[in-house]
Scaffold this active site. Structure first.
Site: not given
Length: 332
Positions: A41, A100, A131, A158, A233, A240
């Site tokens: 990048s 997490r 999310c 999602q 999905r 979502h």
């Protein structure tokens, strides 16, 4: 007002772009912004407060003097660099799954469990939830506080953006490919629903489904809550949606539930004749939208809800920034 040096790892990704946008929109007290990314990048620039800032090579960056670090470049990057930033004195807010589930690292949704932030100095790292978990917790916490939730059944719908920019680009190509799906790269996003997000675990559930189980228990501070999830999905670019059934300890009437949700932070409640949709309410929005509230026909203590949110903003970038804002505004 004190200003803070902010490093953003994964600055050129979808969540990174949203972080930059929200920092600017909310007038976060940034002294200097350091957009970091991998070598591929380099040469790119980001726009922040009417300035063009060149992307910096993460491998060469010195974290000394950084106050807040937002990580959103994948678990492997967070595993390698988050401890370096934390040891240099920065408060790390990690948007990956890397930290997490570690007991000494708080997993935070500010509207729900900001008091857990008092423990962040254990390692100077705070985990941002998945999310789909964030919007679920914002919607369910007001009910849970009034009458503890015993069981959650959830089916997620999602959006493809949850898999990153390349997945959205693949969806766009598939939608215009006249040979789809006969001669197309997988996964088959367009005109399709896929009942698998993440690797399938030994128990038959996917990793995405187990994230909902583990994170719900940790955020609400209860191992007794039973969580059953199916993650799907769908061919939506951003936003979502979740169909949720909860069982509470007591029988709660609909008017009470709606009153609790209408008064809760970050929630927009829909009446009986309307409901939120991803295409209208799940992109470019900061709230969690709740509708289709109704009693479960099979159990007087159970309630059904439909929950929609922008998974890139509220489900990732905004929650991270709200964590930083909470720290600034508190004595933690």
């Amino acid at each position: 007002m004190k200003k803070y040096n902010v490093a953003l790892i994964g600055a050129t990704g979808m969540v990174g772009e949203s972080l930059i946008s929200i920092l600017q929109e909310r007038k976060f007290p940034v002294n200097k912004l350091y957009p970091l990314a991998s070598k591929r990048s380099l040469g790119k620039q980001v726009e922040f407060n009417s300035q063009s800032i060149e992307v910096i090579d993460l491998e060469e960056f010195n974290f000394n003097g950084i106050d807040f670090c937002f990580f959103s470049a994948g678990s492997k990057v967070s595993d390698q660099y988050a401890p370096i930033a934390a040891n240099a004195g920065a408060i790390v807010i990690d948007n990956t799954s890397r930290y997490r589930y570690e007991d000494d690292i708080p997993l935070i949704v500010p509207e729900v469990n900001s008091s857990f932030l008092k423990n962040y100095k254990n390692r100077n790292i705070i985990a941002n939830p998945n999310c789909s978990t964030i919007q679920l917790m914002v919607a369910l916490a007001p009910i849970h506080v009034y009458s503890p939730i015993k069981k959650i059944n959830i089916a997620t719908y999602q959006s493809v953006s949850g898999a990153g920019r390349s997945a959205v680009e693949l969806l766009n190509r598939q939608l215009t490919d006249v040979n789809y799906p006969e001669q197309n790269e997988s996964p088959l996003f367009a005109h399709n629903v896929i009942p698998q997000i993440g690797d399938i675990q030994d128990n038959g559930y996917t990793l995405e489904e187990m994230k909902l189980v583990w994170e719900t228990k940790k955020i609400l501070g209860s191992d007794d809550i039973k969580v059953n999830a199916t993650a799907v999905r769908v061919p939506v670019r951003v936003g979502h949606a979740e169909a949720v059934t909860i069982e509470t300890e007591t029988d709660m009437n609909l008017s009470l539930i709606k009153d609790l949700l209408s008064k809760a932070p970050s929630i927009q409640l829909f009446d009986d004749e309307s409901y939120p949709m991803s295409i209208l309410h799940g992109e470019g929005t900061d709230q969690v939208f709740v509708g289709r509230i109704r009693k479960d026909l099979s159990d007087k203590n159970s309630i059904n809800l439909w929950i929609v949110a922008d998974n890139i903003r509220k489900g990732a970038a905004l929650n991270s920034i709200q964590i930083a804002e909470t720290i600034i505004q508190s004595d933690y």
